[in-house]
Design an enzyme around this catalytic site. Sequence first.
Site, PDB file in Angstrom:
ATOM      1  N   ALA A   1      57.331  93.214  61.588  1.00  0.00           N
ATOM      2  CA  ALA A   1      56.859  92.059  60.349  1.00  0.00           C
ATOM      3  C   ALA A   1      57.968  93.165  59.263  1.00  0.00           C
ATOM      4  O   ALA A   1      57.721  94.024  59.115  1.00  0.00           O
ATOM      5  CB  ALA A   1      55.533  93.150  60.601  1.00  0.00           C
TER       6      ALA A   1
ATOM      7  N   HIS B   1      48.007  97.278  54.751  1.00  0.00           N
ATOM      8  CA  HIS B   1      48.599  97.135  56.552  1.00  0.00           C
ATOM      9  C   HIS B   1      47.439  96.201  57.169  1.00  0.00           C
ATOM     10  O   HIS B   1      48.210  95.550  58.188  1.00  0.00           O
ATOM     11  CB  HIS B   1      48.485  98.820  57.175  1.00  0.00           C
ATOM     12  CG  HIS B   1      48.914  98.494  58.169  1.00  0.00           C
ATOM     13  ND1 HIS B   1      50.106  98.225  58.685  1.00  0.00           N
ATOM     14  CD2 HIS B   1      48.389  98.868  59.508  1.00  0.00           C
ATOM     15  CE1 HIS B   1      50.416  98.014  59.888  1.00  0.00           C
ATOM     16  NE2 HIS B   1      49.383  99.212  61.005  1.00  0.00           N
TER      17      HIS B   1
ATOM     18  N   HIS C   1      50.534  99.619  66.964  1.00  0.00           N
ATOM     19  CA  HIS C   1      51.410  99.935  68.042  1.00  0.00           C
ATOM     20  C   HIS C   1      51.340 101.193  68.738  1.00  0.00           C
ATOM     21  O   HIS C   1      51.354 102.282  68.867  1.00  0.00           O
ATOM     22  CB  HIS C   1      52.896 101.053  67.300  1.00  0.00           C
ATOM     23  CG  HIS C   1      53.678 100.292  66.053  1.00  0.00           C
ATOM     24  ND1 HIS C   1      52.986  99.942  65.256  1.00  0.00           N
ATOM     25  CD2 HIS C   1      54.692  99.283  66.225  1.00  0.00           C
ATOM     26  CE1 HIS C   1      53.510  99.042  63.858  1.00  0.00           C
ATOM     27  NE2 HIS C   1      55.309  99.144  64.415  1.00  0.00           N
TER      28      HIS C   1
ATOM     29  N   ASN D   1      53.677  88.853  54.840  1.00  0.00           N
ATOM     30  CA  ASN D   1      53.032  89.112  53.243  1.00  0.00           C
ATOM     31  C   ASN D   1      54.386  88.841  52.767  1.00  0.00           C
ATOM     32  O   ASN D   1      54.805  88.492  52.690  1.00  0.00           O
ATOM     33  CB  ASN D   1      52.637  90.755  53.119  1.00  0.00           C
ATOM     34  CG  ASN D   1      53.762  91.422  53.400  1.00  0.00           C
ATOM     35  OD1 ASN D   1      54.185  92.399  54.580  1.00  0.00           O
ATOM     36  ND2 ASN D   1      54.168  92.240  52.321  1.00  0.00           N
TER      37      ASN D   1
ATOM     38  N   HIS E   1      59.184 104.905  63.958  1.00  0.00           N
ATOM     39  CA  HIS E   1      59.749 104.312  62.816  1.00  0.00           C
ATOM     40  C   HIS E   1      60.163 106.304  61.950  1.00  0.00           C
ATOM     41  O   HIS E   1      59.461 106.887  61.980  1.00  0.00           O
ATOM     42  CB  HIS E   1      58.870 103.880  61.951  1.00  0.00           C
ATOM     43  CG  HIS E   1      58.597 102.781  61.827  1.00  0.00           C
ATOM     44  ND1 HIS E   1      57.030 102.665  63.361  1.00  0.00           N
ATOM     45  CD2 HIS E   1      58.671 101.665  61.696  1.00  0.00           C
ATOM     46  CE1 HIS E   1      56.891 101.189  63.077  1.00  0.00           C
ATOM     47  NE2 HIS E   1      57.434 100.691  62.659  1.00  0.00           N
TER      48      HIS E   1
ATOM     49  N   MET F   1      61.022  98.017  57.148  1.00  0.00           N
ATOM     50  CA  MET F   1      60.921  99.870  57.512  1.00  0.00           C
ATOM     51  C   MET F   1      61.725 100.695  59.129  1.00  0.00           C
ATOM     52  O   MET F   1      61.272 101.874  59.067  1.00  0.00           O
ATOM     53  CB  MET F   1      59.723 100.637  56.959  1.00  0.00           C
ATOM     54  CG  MET F   1      58.785 100.142  56.062  1.00  0.00           C
ATOM     55  SD  MET F   1      57.219 101.166  55.790  1.00  0.00           S
ATOM     56  CE  MET F   1      56.937  99.915  54.638  1.00  0.00           C
ATOM     57  N   SER F   2      61.728  98.974  59.506  1.00  0.00           N
ATOM     58  CA  SER F   2      62.237  99.337  60.818  1.00  0.00           C
ATOM     59  C   SER F   2      63.736  99.053  61.112  1.00  0.00           C
ATOM     60  O   SER F   2      65.139  99.074  60.446  1.00  0.00           O
ATOM     61  CB  SER F   2      61.219  98.913  62.018  1.00  0.00           C
ATOM     62  OG  SER F   2      60.883  97.394  61.889  1.00  0.00           O
TER      63      SER F   2
ATOM     64  N   TYR G   1      59.817 106.678  59.113  1.00  0.00           N
ATOM     65  CA  TYR G   1      59.123 107.360  57.762  1.00  0.00           C
ATOM     66  C   TYR G   1      57.345 107.676  58.894  1.00  0.00           C
ATOM     67  O   TYR G   1      56.995 108.664  58.268  1.00  0.00           O
ATOM     68  CB  TYR G   1      57.798 106.144  57.270  1.00  0.00           C
ATOM     69  CG  TYR G   1      57.662 105.077  58.195  1.00  0.00           C
ATOM     70  CD1 TYR G   1      55.976 105.367  58.644  1.00  0.00           C
ATOM     71  CD2 TYR G   1      57.559 103.623  57.714  1.00  0.00           C
ATOM     72  CE1 TYR G   1      55.812 104.853  59.201  1.00  0.00           C
ATOM     73  CE2 TYR G   1      57.355 103.078  59.442  1.00  0.00           C
ATOM     74  CZ  TYR G   1      55.688 103.202  59.622  1.00  0.00           C
ATOM     75  OH  TYR G   1      55.389 102.119  59.938  1.00  0.00           O
ATOM     76  N   GLU G   2      57.926 107.823  59.985  1.00  0.00           N
ATOM     77  CA  GLU G   2      56.534 108.801  60.436  1.00  0.00           C
ATOM     78  C   GLU G   2      56.867 109.990  60.247  1.00  0.00           C
ATOM     79  O   GLU G   2      56.565 111.342  61.790  1.00  0.00           O
ATOM     80  CB  GLU G   2      56.256 108.081  61.927  1.00  0.00           C
ATOM     81  CG  GLU G   2      55.944 106.922  61.929  1.00  0.00           C
ATOM     82  CD  GLU G   2      55.593 105.758  62.870  1.00  0.00           C
ATOM     83  OE1 GLU G   2      54.688 106.850  64.190  1.00  0.00           O
ATOM     84  OE2 GLU G   2      56.266 105.200  63.989  1.00  0.00           O
TER      85      GLU G   2
ATOM     86  N   SER H   1      55.579  95.236  64.577  1.00  0.00           N
ATOM     87  CA  SER H   1      53.620  95.135  64.129  1.00  0.00           C
ATOM     88  C   SER H   1      53.095  94.178  64.174  1.00  0.00           C
ATOM     89  O   SER H   1      53.621  93.125  64.114  1.00  0.00           O
ATOM     90  CB  SER H   1      53.395  95.650  62.619  1.00  0.00           C
ATOM     91  OG  SER H   1      53.666  97.266  62.687  1.00  0.00           O
TER      92      SER H   1
END
Length: 288
Positions: free
Chosen positions: A114, A261, A62, A242, A84, A218-219, A86-87, A31
């Site tokens: 990220a 995001h 992306h 962050n 990902h 998350m990846s 989560y998608e 990201s």
Amino acid sequence: MTDLYHQAQAAAEYIRSRTTLQPRLGLILGSGLGDFAQQVENDVAIPYSEIPHFPQSTVEGHPGRLVLGTIAGVPIAVMQGRVHAYEGYSMAQVTFPVRVLGLLGVERLIVTNAAGGINTRYRQGAIVAISDHINLTGANAAAGPNEPRFGLLPGSGQRFFDMSAAYSPRLRKLAREEASKQGWTLDEGVYVAVLGPSYETPAEIRSFRTLGADLVGMSTVHEVIIARHMGIEVLGLSVVTNMAAGVTRSAEETEAQPIDHQEVMQTGQRIAQQFTSLLTALIPQLVG
Ligand code: HPA
């Protein structure tokens, strides 16, 4: 329905029909880091939608293209964006591009992402080399029937395979040395992966710190597991976009600052130049 191996072969064949370039190195851009693909010379950019069986990203930031060309003379395949879990994608879909890169002959892979910073030593915008991971997503991409045909490199393709040096100490050392040549210190850290898409709660972040994690995202972990199954050497780089939930508090020390995001995307863009300098100098060393 053809099996996964044949699907990956069909994708690799399609890519070979679009370019004669044989990539030696793979690079997955996370990201906010997608602009690095502009560094690729003599490039052919193939939208994921044109590649048979390739999954397509649904997330802002992306773009979803495979860029093949050279960087400092090194033939490289760059994934501008990833999908990902989560998608809603399966483990097989999330890791499909890595399998295709392996079939194209990639022997080394740089995975970037990220991440939220758990370790308070980190600052927003820091680039950190991943030294190891903790997979808390509840899934393993290598589960299911073993496919030994994906084991193209010596010792790979096994049902049970080693993860004790998943993030190559040798490649990490090269990255650290290049960063210090460029005048900054590349820190290292343990990356914990969660499913997402919600960011973590402060209590989760405290518990991850206790577990030994420095970064959260998350990846990455599934791609790395599949790369290791194929015998591909891995370098992982996180950008701390962050500080993780609850790590940084507002001036009044009362409420945790929310994470969004946009912040993640903007930090990626802010450090783009440093990221680009590191990678462009590093890439020829990684294949040397
Ligand atoms: N948590 C999880 N994933 C992330 C974060 C985070 O704080 N920042 C960027 N990706």
